[in-house]
Write a protein that holds these residues in place. Structure first.
Motif, PDB file in Angstrom:
ATOM      1  N   VAL A 176       0.095  10.112   1.069  1.00 59.13           N
ATOM      2  CA  VAL A 176      -1.258   9.715   0.653  1.00 59.13           C
ATOM      3  C   VAL A 176      -1.211   8.243   0.227  1.00 59.13           C
ATOM      4  CG1 VAL A 176      -3.067  10.058  -1.063  1.00 59.13           C
ATOM      5  CG2 VAL A 176      -1.913  12.046  -0.022  1.00 59.13           C
ATOM      6  N   VAL A 177      -1.972   7.424   0.925  1.00 62.97           N
ATOM      7  CA  VAL A 177      -1.838   5.975   0.749  1.00 62.97           C
ATOM      8  C   VAL A 177      -2.701   5.491  -0.414  1.00 62.97           C
ATOM      9  CG1 VAL A 177      -2.121   3.729   1.873  1.00 62.97           C
ATOM     10  CG2 VAL A 177      -1.391   5.720   3.212  1.00 62.97           C
ATOM     11  N   TYR A 178      -2.118   4.651  -1.240  1.00 67.37           N
ATOM     12  CA  TYR A 178      -2.847   4.004  -2.334  1.00 67.37           C
ATOM     13  C   TYR A 178      -4.043   3.261  -1.758  1.00 67.37           C
ATOM     14  CZ  TYR A 178      -3.883   0.466  -5.870  1.00 67.37           C
ATOM     15  OH  TYR A 178      -4.519  -0.351  -6.759  1.00 67.37           O
ATOM     16  N   GLY A 179      -5.196   3.417  -2.397  1.00 67.82           N
ATOM     17  CA  GLY A 179      -6.390   2.782  -1.836  1.00 67.82           C
ATOM     18  C   GLY A 179      -7.155   1.944  -2.846  1.00 67.82           C
ATOM     19  N   GLY A 180      -6.511   1.550  -3.930  1.00 67.07           N
ATOM     20  CA  GLY A 180      -7.187   0.751  -4.950  1.00 67.07           C
ATOM     21  C   GLY A 180      -7.109  -0.735  -4.651  1.00 67.07           C
ATOM     22  N   TRP A 239       0.862  -1.178   0.000  1.00 68.78           N
ATOM     23  CA  TRP A 239       0.000   0.000   0.000  1.00 68.78           C
ATOM     24  C   TRP A 239       0.900   1.230   0.000  1.00 68.78           C
ATOM     25  CZ3 TRP A 239      -4.607  -1.559  -1.270  1.00 68.78           C
ATOM     26  CH2 TRP A 239      -4.967  -2.870  -0.952  1.00 68.78           C
ATOM     27  N   PRO A 240       1.507   1.479  -1.152  1.00 66.78           N
ATOM     28  CA  PRO A 240       2.495   2.557  -1.196  1.00 66.78           C
ATOM     29  C   PRO A 240       1.863   3.942  -1.062  1.00 66.78           C
ATOM     30  CG  PRO A 240       2.123   1.699  -3.396  1.00 66.78           C
ATOM     31  CD  PRO A 240       1.345   0.823  -2.452  1.00 66.78           C
ATOM     32  N   ARG A 241       2.712   4.914  -0.757  1.00 66.18           N
ATOM     33  CA  ARG A 241       2.234   6.287  -0.543  1.00 66.18           C
ATOM     34  C   ARG A 241       2.674   7.200  -1.683  1.00 66.18           C
ATOM     35  NH1 ARG A 241       5.233   6.491   4.987  1.00 66.18           N
ATOM     36  NH2 ARG A 241       6.546   5.215   3.639  1.00 66.18           N
ATOM     37  N   PHE A 242       1.808   8.113  -2.019  1.00 68.53           N
ATOM     38  CA  PHE A 242       2.075   9.083  -3.090  1.00 68.53           C
ATOM     39  C   PHE A 242       2.490  10.417  -2.481  1.00 68.53           C
ATOM     40  CE2 PHE A 242      -1.236   6.202  -4.672  1.00 68.53           C
ATOM     41  CZ  PHE A 242      -0.696   5.800  -5.892  1.00 68.53           C
ATOM     42  N   PHE A 243       3.351  11.118  -3.200  1.00 70.89           N
ATOM     43  CA  PHE A 243       3.805  12.455  -2.798  1.00 70.89           C
ATOM     44  C   PHE A 243       3.813  13.342  -4.039  1.00 70.89           C
ATOM     45  CE2 PHE A 243       5.888  11.355   1.318  1.00 70.89           C
ATOM     46  CZ  PHE A 243       5.871   9.973   1.203  1.00 70.89           C
TER      47      PHE A 243
END
Ligand code: BGC
Length: 889
Positions: A101-105, A53-57
């Motif tokens: 911001v955590v990936y939520g798909g 669940w990687p995070r976006f920046f």
């Protein structure tokens, strides 16, 4: 100190100021711009992500001041155009977040490429254009995705294979230990060297993901892998290559006993001792298809590591710079010495032509004897010698693959003929973390400190933060790591690097919660000296404070708690007294038990804060109470009401309790008075601290309102001081305050005294975190305009965007230019000195006069007040660039 350094620094500082002013006056365009700076798990377009669940920046870009993001939308797609969110479309999401911001798909698939983009809405609800498309590749997410076997049997391994058609996508996942170089059809894959990063291999080994699409061809192909021993002290290879064909269909190729093995031209390789390369043993074409393979045998089972395979998710070690030596000398017949003018980590590239079989030797050193010969005494057991044996075919170019050296001087012997200016180049090699900070000011010695600190820091990032880069050590000493972490974060993007290092620390933690002095653990003890072990809680804490990373805190909560519980199990009468190194390499000693107890208190307090942030309320209470008990015990044990000193009254002994507010108010005054006297009168404004006291003393002086004294200390050029190192030729920080060059412990590239680097940013540029919010969501710009310093400039590419603070002053005015990132809010402090009838302008327009608002309010400025008996003006402002000018009589 060399005058060219200082002149350059002043010119740079001036240019920064001008560039800043020029950029400001650029005409704004209307509406939000596309976000930039897209990163995933802190990395730009990473290959091989195994965080599920990687995070976006990203960095929003809105026009005007006081800007905030009010919403964002992320699209994740399997298609390169990323036209729609076929994997994930989070829709317009009301939120100010653009970091973490955590990936939520839906669950990400193993070994795939994903594309993503983002758009953002500004404070008025205006939507901006989509960002450019970024990408990431997942690694092999399940152990069963690895179909190959660990192989060995030679330091060169190869395999030919046919590809039936054009390749649309191909990835190689490679764990080649100790070090590897992957070659495909005669070309090196990837930009990394000395891969993979050093870990506790029996717990976790890193694999590297390569995009080999452009290296493959329709028809016959070959892969070759060179293996070095590195820190694994052995050789083993695991490969998984997955290929997708343009015409449809997939194929894969894995390491197994159908590979061929042979010992190639590298006949010796060792991190410490160097490499021997016999070019006569080269087998040209071995990494291309159609190689005869004479003398090669089938690969055998490799001694694979016991640990899990984990994607290397930090910047690889790379060759980052090439240095032309500024001097060549010939101190003895046949002996040539090249001076790079800079202490660095890496190796030399050699150009040579001569008869087959000629052995050219390169030896490396940090120092010279008066005779001009290299002095290797301080390298202790490391042989530090690369040998190249010529094949005798025209010009030959050599650089080693599986070793590195810390050096300034290269000695060349056995060279056929007379070397020229083209013969040797310095190759600068370290983890490729981006430099994200800059600092310059009007005081040359401070610019020189910034330079030796940053060189020392980056050349000691080799997958783990090392103590030194040259002698038979180069270890992840945790005390050095914790002491320099804030400085490193100010200067470089350390987020992914420390994320990996914190996992390394957890990997060596045992069931008792104990950790070790070095990570991976080779030197030093288990349990760690508390001043070394504290790297675990403190680096996790800095990751939270500077990058706003709460995931690190939850991932490590159990580990941190186990560590603190271990310390508690060692406590006697509320204090942890065992200590091996204390205030290491100090001029004046401090009792080790005081240092250890200080860190026991610090770690407990950090854990209580972490528990509070993670909403573990019961733990937060328990550890806060434990902290209170330690505080009492600490004061009872170490404060002497008769002398007003803690313990023996060394600078460090009084500094540590002041730093953490351990001292009750009455004792604080006494300890502070003694500390001030000790520095000012007893030591003529010099430090006598080791690495521990040095980390905190400058900040304590600031907090006590004595930045002037800290500045005096920082500007010293006599022993003991940073300036003394510089006066004596240091181009990286020394291990000791003393000048030593013999066989004793005296590395000339040891970053641990570099904590002063964060003081330059925090105090002189004045860029500070705010206690009330992590990751620079709130910040404080409060430059100390000390003594005769008339100009300073600092900037940091923070996780939320660029922060700038640049000031200059005259006897009657102060100009402060600041840049605050989107969504952040700053408190900006401008000193009034003794000026009266003060007028404050922003962008040339008066906004404050006669102690109250005047003229039109400046956009973005939230409030202005005079504070501290009117000694300063405090401005609160939202995002944007501002030029404040305070003037008076
Ligand atoms: C290292 C240090 C380390 C120390 C522990 C030395 O040999 O080089 O930097 O922290 O040992 O005391």
């Amino acid at each position: 100190m060399s005058s060219s350094v200082s002149i350059k620094a002043i010119i740079l500082a001036g240019l920064l100021f001008l560039a800043f002013s020029a950029a400001r006056s650029a005409t704004p365009s209307a509406g939000p711009l596309p976000p930039t700076g897209l990163r995933l798990e802190y990395l730009v377009d990473p290959l091989g992500v195994d965080v599920r669940w990687p995070r976006f920046f990203w960095t929003p870009r809105f026009e005007g001041r006081g800007q905030k993001q009010t919403a964002y939308q992320i699209l994740v797609s399997a298609a390169a155009a990323c036209g729609q969110g076929d994997v994930w479309d989070n829709g317009k999401t009301a939120s100010p977040d653009f970091t973490q911001v955590v990936y939520g798909g839906p669950a990400l698939q193993s070994g795939r490429t994903y594309y993503w983009k983002v758009r953002a809405w500004d404070k008025d609800g205006l939507d901006g254009p989509w960002s450019p498309v970024a990408r990431f590749d997942t690694g092999l997410l399940s152990p069963s995705d690895w179909k190959g076997f660990w192989i060995g049997g030679g330091n060169q391994l190869r395999k030919e294979f046919a590809v039936p058609g054009r390749v649309s996508r191909a990835r190689a996942y490679v764990c080649g230990l100790g070090y590897h170089e992957l070659r495909v059809n005669g070309r090196k894959a990837g930009r990394g060297v000395l891969d993979p990063g050093w870990t506790t291999f029996d717990k976790r080994a890193l694999y590297v993901t390569y995009d080999i699409t452009p290296l493959l061809q329709d028809g016959a192909n070959a892969v070759g892998v060179l293996l070095g021993q590195g820190w694994f002290k052995n050789r083993a290879l695991l490969v998984q290559i997955n290929i997708e064909l343009a015409g449809g269909g997939t194929m894969s190729l894995v390491s197994d006993k159908t590979w061929q093995a042979a010992d190639g031209p590298i006949t010796m390789d060792s991190v410490y001792d160097g490499e021997t390369y016999d070019a006569c043993r080269e087998t040209p074409g071995w990494d291309r298809p159609g190689f005869a393979g004479d003398g090669w045998k089938a690969a055998s089972d490799g001694p694979g590591p016991k640990g899990l395979l984990s994607a290397q998710m930090m910047p690889a070690i790379q060759v980052l710079d090439t240095i032309v030596p500024f001097k060549m000398s010939n101190p003895q017949p046949g002996v040539y010495v090249f001076d790079m003018g800079q202490n660095l980590s890496g190796w030399a590239r050699l150009r040579v032509s001569g008869p087959r079989g000629t052995a050219v030797r390169l030896r490396f050193a940090e120092m010279l004897y008066d005779t001009g010969m290299i002095n290797q005494e301080n390298l202790r057991g490391a042989r530090v010698e690369d040998v190249y044996i010529l094949k005798g075919e025209g010009e030959e170019v050599y650089e080693p693959r599986f070793t590195y050296h810390g050096y300034r001087f290269v000695e060349l012997t056995g060279f056929p003929g007379v070397p020229t200016a083209e013969t040797v180049r310095g190759r600068v090699v370290h983890s490729g973390v981006a430099q994200t900070g800059s600092f310059a000011c009007a005081k040359p010695v401070l610019n020189a400190i910034q330079r030796i600190v940053t060189w020392g820091q980056k050349t000691n990032l080799h997958g783990v933060p090392t103590d030194c880069d040259q002698r038979d050590e180069r270890q992840g000493w945790m005390g050095d790591a914790q002491g320099t972490a804030e400085e490193a974060i100010m200067n470089f993007d350390m987020a992914a690097f420390y994320t990996n290092f914190l996992r390394d620390i957890r990997d060596i933690q045992d069931e008792k919660g104990q950790i070790t002095d070095t990570v991976p653990h080779i030197w030093g003890s288990r349990p760690a000296d508390p001043a070394w072990g504290t790297a675990y809680p403190l680096i996790a804490w800095y990751m939270y404070r500077y990058y706003g990373d709460t995931r690190i805190l939850s991932e490590h909560y159990d580990g941190l708690k186990a560590y603190v519980e271990f310390l508690k199990s060692k406590a006697e009468q509320g204090l942890v007294q065992y200590s091996y190194y204390g205030d290491w390499v100090a001029v004046d000693k401090t009792p080790g038990s005081l240092v250890s107890s200080f860190y026991y208190y610090y770690d407990v307090r950090v854990l209580a804060d972490v528990a509070r942030i993670l909403k573990k309320d019961a733990d937060a209470k328990i550890y806060a109470a434990l902290g209170d008990d330690i505080k009492k015990a600490f004061n009872a044990a170490y404060f002497d009401p008769k002398t007003g000193n803690y313990a023996n009254g060394s600078q460090t002994a009084n500094t540590l309790p002041l730093f953490l507010d351990l001292a009750p108010p009455a004792e604080r005054g006494a300890a502070w008075g003694n500390l001030f006297d000790n520095i000012t009168y007893k030591n003529a404004s010099h430090l006598t601290t080791g690495i521990i006291g040095t980390k905190y003393i400058m900040e304590v002086l600031n907090r006590q309102g004595n930045a002037d004294l800290a500045y005096d200390i920082a500007c010293q050029t006599t022993y003991p001081s940073w300036g003394y190192m510089i006066e004596n030729g240091a181009t990286t920080l020394w291990e000791l305050w003393q000048k030593r060059e013999g066989p004793s412990m005296n590395s000339h590239n040891h970053p641990m005294f570099g904590s002063v680097g964060s003081w330059l940013y925090k105090t002189l540029a004045g860029i500070n975190l705010d206690e009330r919010a992590a990751g620079f969501a709130k910040l404080r710009i409060a430059p100390a305009m000390v003594r005769d310093l008339m100009f300073a400039a600092g900037s940091i590419e923070s996780v939320r965007g660029r922060i700038v603070s640049t000031w200059k002053r005259t006897p009657k005015s102060v100009t402060l230019e600041v840049e605050i990132p989107c969504g952040s809010e700053a408190e900006i402090v401008i000193p009034k000195f003794n000026l009266i009838n003060v007028v404050l302008k922003e962008g040339g327009t008066s906004i404050w006069a006669a102690g109250k608002p005047a003229g039109a309010a400046a956009a973005g400025v939230l409030s202005i007040e005079e504070k501290d008996a009117e000694k300063l003006v405090l401005i609160k402002a939202g995002s944007g660039r501002y030029v404040f000018e305070l003037s008076g009589e």
